[in-house]
Design an enzyme around this catalytic site. Structure first.
Site, PDB file in Angstrom:
ATOM      1  N   TYR A 114     -11.577   1.236 -47.804  1.00 18.75           N
ATOM      2  CA  TYR A 114     -10.793   0.949 -49.020  1.00 18.75           C
ATOM      3  C   TYR A 114     -10.241   2.262 -49.555  1.00 18.75           C
ATOM      4  O   TYR A 114     -10.984   3.242 -49.676  1.00 18.75           O
ATOM      5  CB  TYR A 114     -11.692   0.278 -50.061  1.00 18.75           C
ATOM      6  CG  TYR A 114     -11.029  -0.019 -51.391  1.00 18.75           C
ATOM      7  CD1 TYR A 114     -11.428   0.649 -52.544  1.00 18.75           C
ATOM      8  CD2 TYR A 114     -10.025  -0.969 -51.497  1.00 18.75           C
ATOM      9  CE1 TYR A 114     -10.833   0.380 -53.766  1.00 18.75           C
ATOM     10  CE2 TYR A 114      -9.431  -1.254 -52.724  1.00 18.75           C
ATOM     11  CZ  TYR A 114      -9.832  -0.574 -53.859  1.00 18.75           C
ATOM     12  OH  TYR A 114      -9.243  -0.840 -55.070  1.00 18.75           O
ATOM     13  N   ASP A 151     -10.276  10.306 -46.799  1.00 18.41           N
ATOM     14  CA  ASP A 151     -10.402   9.791 -48.168  1.00 18.41           C
ATOM     15  C   ASP A 151     -11.844  10.059 -48.612  1.00 18.41           C
ATOM     16  O   ASP A 151     -12.758   9.305 -48.275  1.00 18.41           O
ATOM     17  CB  ASP A 151     -10.081   8.292 -48.201  1.00 18.41           C
ATOM     18  CG  ASP A 151     -10.378   7.692 -49.560  1.00 18.41           C
ATOM     19  OD1 ASP A 151     -10.114   6.490 -49.737  1.00 18.41           O
ATOM     20  OD2 ASP A 151     -10.893   8.403 -50.435  1.00 18.41           O
ATOM     21  N   LYS A 206     -13.801  10.070 -58.401  1.00 19.97           N
ATOM     22  CA  LYS A 206     -15.191   9.799 -58.802  1.00 19.97           C
ATOM     23  C   LYS A 206     -15.919  11.056 -59.294  1.00 19.97           C
ATOM     24  O   LYS A 206     -15.656  11.553 -60.390  1.00 19.97           O
ATOM     25  CB  LYS A 206     -15.926   9.099 -57.653  1.00 19.97           C
ATOM     26  CG  LYS A 206     -15.338   7.707 -57.331  1.00 19.97           C
ATOM     27  CD  LYS A 206     -16.115   7.007 -56.254  1.00 19.97           C
ATOM     28  CE  LYS A 206     -15.393   5.792 -55.757  1.00 19.97           C
ATOM     29  NZ  LYS A 206     -15.531   4.606 -56.628  1.00 19.97           N
TER      30      LYS A 206
HETATM   31  P1  KE4 Z   1      -9.942   4.366 -57.893  1.00 19.69           P
HETATM   32  O1  KE4 Z   1      -8.459   4.054 -57.945  1.00 19.69           O
HETATM   33  O2  KE4 Z   1     -10.797   3.136 -58.149  1.00 19.69           O
HETATM   34  O3  KE4 Z   1     -10.329   5.552 -58.761  1.00 19.69           O
HETATM   35  O4  KE4 Z   1     -10.282   4.860 -56.396  1.00 19.69           O
HETATM   36  C1  KE4 Z   1      -9.958   4.023 -55.317  1.00 19.69           C
HETATM   37  C2  KE4 Z   1     -10.852   4.380 -54.149  1.00 19.69           C
HETATM   38  C3  KE4 Z   1     -10.320   5.147 -53.125  1.00 19.69           C
HETATM   39  N1  KE4 Z   1     -11.077   5.511 -52.062  1.00 19.69           N
HETATM   40  C4  KE4 Z   1     -12.375   5.137 -51.977  1.00 19.69           C
HETATM   41  C5  KE4 Z   1     -13.175   5.555 -50.787  1.00 19.69           C
HETATM   42  C6  KE4 Z   1     -12.963   4.356 -53.005  1.00 19.69           C
HETATM   43  O5  KE4 Z   1     -14.263   3.977 -52.900  1.00 19.69           O
HETATM   44  C7  KE4 Z   1     -12.196   3.970 -54.110  1.00 19.69           C
HETATM   45  C8  KE4 Z   1     -12.757   3.098 -55.223  1.00 19.69           C
HETATM   46  N2  KE4 Z   1     -14.048   2.540 -54.979  1.00 19.69           N
HETATM   47  C9  KE4 Z   1     -14.320   1.288 -55.660  1.00 19.69           C
HETATM   48  C10 KE4 Z   1     -15.677   0.707 -55.281  1.00 19.69           C
HETATM   49  N3  KE4 Z   1     -16.227   1.123 -54.076  1.00 19.69           N
HETATM   50  C11 KE4 Z   1     -14.229   1.460 -57.143  1.00 19.69           C
HETATM   51  C12 KE4 Z   1     -14.733   0.286 -57.951  1.00 19.69           C
HETATM   52  C13 KE4 Z   1     -13.629  -0.574 -58.450  1.00 19.69           C
HETATM   53  O6  KE4 Z   1     -12.651  -0.794 -57.715  1.00 19.69           O
HETATM   54  O7  KE4 Z   1     -13.776  -1.052 -59.584  1.00 19.69           O
END
Ligand code: KE4
Length: 426
Positions: free
Chosen positions: A143, A238, A266
């Site tokens: 993701y 990523d 994060k």
């Molecule tokens: P954000 O746009 O949510 O800050 O980051 C996206 C993203 C990009 N790459 C990786 C590897 C990620 O894990 C994420 C976001 N992770 C999710 C849960 N694993 C965030 C939780 C959510 O979507 O509410």
């Protein structure tokens, strides 16, 4: 146990889709109202019904020092007292960039943005702009945020193009995203050979964290690096989840493989909206205003968020990483002893301070293995854990996280996992 959260959830639905501002929070897979959180402190989180939990979600990764760390809070408060945003350059952004460049192998130049999604979208645009190529290769189960290019399901055939994985994503966008299988270098090689000179970047989570915690198999990252070098493809890690968590320099340092581009988020924001993308100078100088690849943001490099992120990184020294690793090892050992005592179909995987307990007999090497887990058992386990006071991610496809203050709670965590497993398999 959740009366007040249930009331709040009902009202939230009135104004927001699913009653949440991100689907992962809605508890769709596990049922019941999500606990509405009142506050969090150190390794604990407290809901509006007065329940206290050991938190292994940590806001999906950011709270690596525990919640409301006094130095992080103080840094943010001091920054906000000076004005929360200027839309102009500040010295602290350079301090953050210098700190990140100092830590991360092959990170020469970077741009601060406001979310991991924005970081990943921008990295892909730079890769396309730098190579003049349109296609990207991603991996099933990885993701990279909600950018259109990433909401793509694996095509029906091995060599077909991706298909939209959400309404609103166009066929045109999907055509430029190819989907390979994690830990399967041949699946990548086939796509590269099928679309010669068309692939701008291969983007992946070097350690999967969005299909449960799946480490790269020995040699997989090295093979990707070699494949990219052989075909003039940019390799993008990523590290939104793994960056500054699994080592001082992230997964690239831990595995000794350096990508051309990185995405961060994060942890680096210290619990505030801050993320970044960056990499080799030759590539990143293509970004406006140095180069023609456009990317911008009103709150990019926000001084409050950067202050909190910098305060966090400054606490992430060698001692902190030793504590995180030792805590992860103790958790893994405790859980493995429980699993070994019984013939339950349970398998745990861990890298540093990120981990998963999978409800299946064997190792999980890719997304297909993860989908093979017993989801009913996971839901049952989740409920026992929540009621016993452990706040974990409401999906088998998410990773669990440890923070430095968890070091004093590992035995309690192992006991509660033991009780929850016993109840699940009773
Ligand atoms: P954000 O746009 O949510 O800050 O980051 C996206 C993203 C990009 N790459 C990786 C590897 C990620 O894990 C994420 C976001 N992770 C999710 C849960 N694993 C965030 C939780 C959510 O979507 O509410």
């Amino acid at each position: 146990m959740f009366e007040r959260s249930s009331e709040l959830f009902d009202e939230a639905h009135t104004y927001m889709p699913g009653g949440v501002n991100s689907p992962a929070r809605a508890y769709s897979a596990v049922g019941g109202p999500p606990p509405f959180i009142k506050k969090a402190e150190g390794p604990y989180i407290f809901d509006e019904d007065g329940n206290k939990y050991i938190d292994t979600v940590l806001s999906w990764g950011p709270a690596i020092l525990g919640h409301a760390h006094p130095d992080v809070t103080e840094a943010a408060k001091k920054a906000v007292d000076r004005g929360s945003t200027f839309g102009a350059p500040t010295e602290i952004e350079t301090e953050m960039a210098r700190e990140m460049v100092d830590r991360v192998p092959g990170l020469d130049v970077l741009r601060l943005v406001s979310s991991g999604t924005e970081a990943c979208m921008s990295a892909v645009r730079v890769a396309r702009g730098a190579t003049g190529r349109d296609k990207i290769i991603k991996f099933d189960g990885c993701y990279h945020g909600h950018g259109d290019s990433f909401l793509i399901a694996a095509g029906s055939g091995a060599l077909t193009l991706g298909e939209p994985d959400s309404p609103g994503v166009t066929e045109g966008t999907a055509r430029d995203t190819l989907v390979a299988n994690f830990n399967d270098i041949d699946s990548v090689r086939r796509l590269v050979e099928e679309y010669p000179d068309e692939v701008a970047t291969i983007i992946l989570e070097p350690i999967c964290g969005n299909t449960g915690c799946i480490p790269p198999k020995d040699g997989f990252l090295e093979d990707l690096r070699d494949l990219c070098d052989d075909h003039d493809i940019l390799l993008t890690f990523d590290e939104v989840m793994t960056g500054f968590r699994v080592a001082r320099g992230g997964a690239a340092e831990r595995y000794g493989v350096t990508p051309d581009l990185y995405c961060f988020g994060k942890v680096v924001g210290g619990g505030f909206p801050m993320a970044a993308y960056g990499g080799r100078e030759e590539v990143m100088r293509k970004v406006a205003p140095d180069g023609p690849v456009y990317q911008a943001g009103t709150l990019s490099g926000n001084p409050v968020a950067v202050a909190a992120g910098l305060a966090t990184l400054r606490h992430l020294d060698d001692d902190a990483y030793e504590t995180l690793e030792a805590t992860g090892q103790r958790l893994e050992q405790g859980v493995q002893e429980i699993i070994d005592e019984h013939d339950w179909p349970v398998y745990q995987q861990r890298v540093g301070s990120m981990f998963s307990i999978f409800f299946r007999e064997d190792a999980v090497d890719d997304h297909g293995d993860a989908t093979d887990c017993d989801m009913d058992r996971f839901v049952d386990f989740f409920g026992h854990m929540l009621r016993s006071g452990v706040y974990m991610a409401p999906s088998q496809y998410e990773a669990g996280f440890l923070c430095t203050p968890h070091s004093s709670l590992v035995d309690t965590l192992v006991e509660r996992i033991d009780d929850a497993l016993q109840a699940t398999f009773a």
